[in-house]
Design a protein around this motif. Structure first.
Motif, short mmCIF file in Angstrom:
data_model
loop_
_atom_site.label_atom_id
_atom_site.label_comp_id
_atom_site.label_asym_id
_atom_site.label_seq_id
_atom_site.Cartn_x
_atom_site.Cartn_y
_atom_site.Cartn_z
N ASN A 26 0.82 -1.22 0.00
CA ASN A 26 0.00 0.00 0.00
C ASN A 26 0.85 1.27 0.00
O ASN A 26 0.41 2.32 -0.48
CB ASN A 26 -1.01 -0.04 1.15
N PRO A 48 -5.01 2.53 -5.97
CA PRO A 48 -5.80 2.42 -4.74
C PRO A 48 -5.13 1.46 -3.76
O PRO A 48 -4.43 0.54 -4.18
CB PRO A 48 -7.12 1.83 -5.23
N LYS A 49 -5.37 1.68 -2.47
CA LYS A 49 -4.85 0.73 -1.49
C LYS A 49 -5.68 -0.54 -1.55
O LYS A 49 -6.90 -0.48 -1.75
CB LYS A 49 -4.93 1.33 -0.09
N GLU A 76 0.50 4.03 -3.10
CA GLU A 76 0.38 5.48 -2.97
C GLU A 76 1.33 6.19 -3.94
O GLU A 76 0.95 7.12 -4.65
CB GLU A 76 0.72 5.87 -1.52
#
Ligand code: COI
Length: 354
Positions: free
Chosen positions: A98, A107-108, A102
């Motif tokens: 994650n 998207p996470k 970023e």
């Protein structure tokens, strides 16, 4: 948010497991029977499924293909005598995935979705986790742009997948590494701390040049002056000098390796003198020449603990102390192996049992 328990499963009716020879497993050659896949449509994750391992259909305009909008992770699962499967430190991989997401405008991946992807896939392919010492199931979660758009912009749709493959040693022998003083892997402000394909693709050419000179890998140095050691091609790097454990300090040019963190945690627990700091090339070369360098080794998920037997510096091949006489790296390897296999208490809570 997707109901992660609602994962559609299509079993593979043509298992390849008969092709698995536990006595001779080559890294990355044979993939397990199933793959996990889930789609992000710009708003939500949907259509999670496990399906037979198979080639993908992807838009020919996907930014994953054109611009490397793709990130990945690597972790391993081990078979215990009880038949249970132990996954080593999966929490660190989702954290790092994650972080990479970023940096790449992706998207996470929700943690619950990530853990479900591991649980469902490993449960289905549990027979693929080899039991023999030195083997494991390598798990490769990855996330890539699924857009059908060739312009440069943050992508909107994505696919998160997981594939797995049984593996043995990544490096079957101690390695020779060359200190790279021309090519660059990462620069400050770049993406060196991420696990994105963009960091690996361009590293292959300089590594190939080093291979032609008899090296297995490069020892990358900083992108400004080539004065400081950063990491090796597929692993972080550590040195034992005068009994001290020394490794380059993390920053945005160095991957925050999970094996690196595990080794440092063990070393501190054992009361070793640990130094995370800038490591000058000159210091390492001097330590080899003066005989104060006792050990050098790479640490990584795929590589585990890989002895470095020689370091190339300019036109010289500097030989390191004999691998058979080393004590520190073998102790880390044995302790980690024992924890992963369930032979030693998991006192740091590193295993997730499936
Ligand atoms: C890993 O150690 O998991 C890696 O990703 C290294 C390499 C196989 C790319």
């Amino acid at each position: 948010m997707l109901d992660t328990k609602n994962i559609h499963i299509t079993r593979n009716s043509e298992s390849k497991i008969a092709q698995l020879n536990p006595d001779n497993i080559e890294f990355g050659k044979l993939y397990s029977d199933h793959q996990f896949v889930v789609y992000f449509d710009g708003k939500e994750w949907k259509d999670a499924s496990v399906e037979p391992y198979q080639p993908l259909t992807i838009s020919a305009a996907s930014p994953a293909i054109h611009y490397g909008i793709s990130i990945f992770e690597g972790l391993k699962a081990y078979k215990h005598d009880s038949g249970k499967i132990a996954v080593f430190r999966p929490d660190k991989n989702i954290e790092r995935l994650n972080l990479s997401a970023e940096r790449m405008c992706m998207p996470k991946v929700p943690e619950e979705l990530y853990y479900d992807s591991l649980d469902v896939l490993l449960d289905l392919d549990r027979d693929w986790v080899p039991a023999k010492e030195g083997t494991s199931l390598y798990i490769r979660p990855f996330l890539f742009s699924d857009d059908d758009y060739i312009g440069i912009r943050p992508s909107q749709s994505f696919r998160y997948m997981v594939i797995t493959c049984p593996v043995g040693a990544y490096y079957s022998q101690p390695v020779k590494v060359k200190i790279e003083d021309h090519y660059v892997r990462a620069v400050e402000g770049g993406s060196g701390y991420c696990k994105t394909g963009c960091n690996y693709g361009p590293s292959i050419y300089p590594a190939q040049l080093a291979k032609q000179k008899g090296f297995d890998q490069l020892l990358w140095t900083d992108g400004k002056e080539h004065k400081y050691i950063e990491e090796s091609g597929t692993m972080n790097v550590m040195f034992v000098i005068d009994g001290k454990l020394i490794t380059p300090k993390l920053g945005d040019t160095i991957l925050n390796g999970i094996t690196r963190d595990s080794v440092l945690t063990l070393a501190r627990d054992w009361g070793m003198d640990v130094h995370e700091r800038k490591v000058e090339v000159a210091e390492i070369v001097d330590a080899i020449r003066s005989g104060t360098l006792q050990e050098a080794f790479g640490v990584g998920t795929a590589a585990t603990i890989a002895h470095i037997e020689a370091i190339g510096y300019k036109d010289e091949m500097l030989q390191l102390p004999k691998v058979e006489e080393r004590e520190v790296a073998p102790k880390f390897l044995k302790t980690l192996d024992d924890i992963k296999a369930g032979r030693t208490e998991d006192k740091f809570g590193w295993l997730r049992m499936i």
